[in-house]
Design a protein around this motif. Structure first.
Motif, mmCIF file in Angstrom:
data_model
loop_
_atom_site.group_PDB
_atom_site.id
_atom_site.type_symbol
_atom_site.label_atom_id
_atom_site.label_comp_id
_atom_site.label_asym_id
_atom_site.label_seq_id
_atom_site.Cartn_x
_atom_site.Cartn_y
_atom_site.Cartn_z
ATOM 1 N N LEU A 85 0.983 4.091 -2.847
ATOM 2 C CA LEU A 85 0.790 5.504 -2.539
ATOM 3 C C LEU A 85 1.973 6.348 -3.029
ATOM 4 O O LEU A 85 1.789 7.461 -3.521
ATOM 5 C CB LEU A 85 0.587 5.703 -1.036
ATOM 6 N N LYS A 86 3.180 5.786 -2.909
ATOM 7 C CA LYS A 86 4.357 6.503 -3.413
ATOM 8 C C LYS A 86 4.272 6.672 -4.921
ATOM 9 O O LYS A 86 4.588 7.725 -5.461
ATOM 10 C CB LYS A 86 5.639 5.757 -3.042
ATOM 11 N N LYS A 87 3.835 5.612 -5.604
ATOM 12 C CA LYS A 87 3.682 5.693 -7.058
ATOM 13 C C LYS A 87 2.652 6.752 -7.434
ATOM 14 O O LYS A 87 2.845 7.535 -8.367
ATOM 15 C CB LYS A 87 3.269 4.338 -7.642
ATOM 16 N N GLN A 88 1.528 6.759 -6.707
ATOM 17 C CA GLN A 88 0.487 7.741 -6.987
ATOM 18 C C GLN A 88 0.991 9.170 -6.730
ATOM 19 O O GLN A 88 0.714 10.086 -7.504
ATOM 20 C CB GLN A 88 -0.754 7.461 -6.127
ATOM 21 N N ALA A 89 1.735 9.318 -5.624
ATOM 22 C CA ALA A 89 2.275 10.643 -5.313
ATOM 23 C C ALA A 89 3.263 11.076 -6.401
ATOM 24 O O ALA A 89 3.281 12.245 -6.815
ATOM 25 C CB ALA A 89 2.959 10.626 -3.949
ATOM 26 N N LYS A 90 4.068 10.124 -6.842
ATOM 27 C CA LYS A 90 5.027 10.439 -7.909
ATOM 28 C C LYS A 90 4.293 10.793 -9.195
ATOM 29 O O LYS A 90 4.664 11.737 -9.905
ATOM 30 C CB LYS A 90 5.964 9.253 -8.131
ATOM 31 N N ASP B 60 0.828 -1.203 0.000
ATOM 32 C CA ASP B 60 0.000 0.000 0.000
ATOM 33 C C ASP B 60 0.870 1.265 0.000
ATOM 34 O O ASP B 60 0.596 2.226 -0.732
ATOM 35 C CB ASP B 60 -0.945 0.018 1.213
ATOM 36 N N VAL B 61 1.919 1.237 0.792
ATOM 37 C CA VAL B 61 2.835 2.383 0.846
ATOM 38 C C VAL B 61 3.498 2.578 -0.513
ATOM 39 O O VAL B 61 3.625 3.706 -1.013
ATOM 40 C CB VAL B 61 3.889 2.186 1.966
#
Length: 194
Positions: free
Chosen positions: A64-69, A60-61
């Motif tokens: 979320l990092k991919k989405q934030a990127k 999940d983290v």
């Protein structure tokens, strides 16, 4: 056999030393803890659950990092598009300023198109703009002064006048002739009387 090894696993093997009490029992009568099959299975199930939760949380983290990127890259793309639009706007403003400057310079009917192009090239630096205008005006003044002097010399030179193709105005010619006759007769009298 593996089950026997699991049961006999001495957890105390990895524990801190007991400060010289000696023996495997620690000298105090403390026996290493052993687990029954049920306890072991329960601990193993708890461990598996925690590991599964950890894996799920870490995935999940990562997501979320991919989405934030991706979101950040979208923001960067928007920022880049805005920068491109601002550059295009600045270029258009510069072109408008060039046209306005060219129109103002053409109104004076002083500069040629090449001169105007030189001036426009230096328009970003106001000091250079003024220097180029002043230098071009000085060159024009020198050229016009030279042309005016040449024109004056041509108009005042009677023998080289291009307007009447070498012919002198009749009144001027009559005056010159009368002066020639007068001077020549006076000169003859002077030399003959001596």
């Amino acid at each position: 056999m593996k089950e026997e090894l699991r049961k006999k696993l001495n957890i105390q093997f990895f524990a801190e030393p007991d400060n010289g009490a000696g023996g495997t029992d620690g000298g105090n009568g403390n026996q290493p803890k052993t687990y029954s099959e049920e306890e072991y299975n329960k601990l193993k199930n708890d461990y598996d659950k925690l590991k599964t939760q950890f894996d799920k949380t870490s995935s999940d983290v990562a997501e979320l990092k991919k989405q934030a990127k991706a979101k950040l890259s979208e923001e960067e793309q928007k920022a880049q598009e805005n920068a491109e639009k601002e550059k295009q706007f600045a270029d258009m403003q510069s072109q408008i300023e060039d046209y306005q400057l060219k129109d103002e310079l053409l109104k004076g009917n002083i500069f040629t198109n090449e001169d105007i192009e030189k001036i426009i090239l230096s328009k970003n630096d106001k000091k250079e703009l003024l220097k180029s205008i002043v230098s071009l005006v000085q060159v024009k003044i020198v050229e016009e002064r030279k042309n005016a002097i040449e024109e004056f010399m041509r108009s005042s030179d009677v023998n080289a006048s291009s307007n009447n193709n070498g012919n002198i105005d009749s009144t001027v010619q009559a005056y010159i002739d009368s002066q020639k006759n007068k001077i020549s007769s006076n000169a003859r009298k002077h030399f003959l009387n001596k």
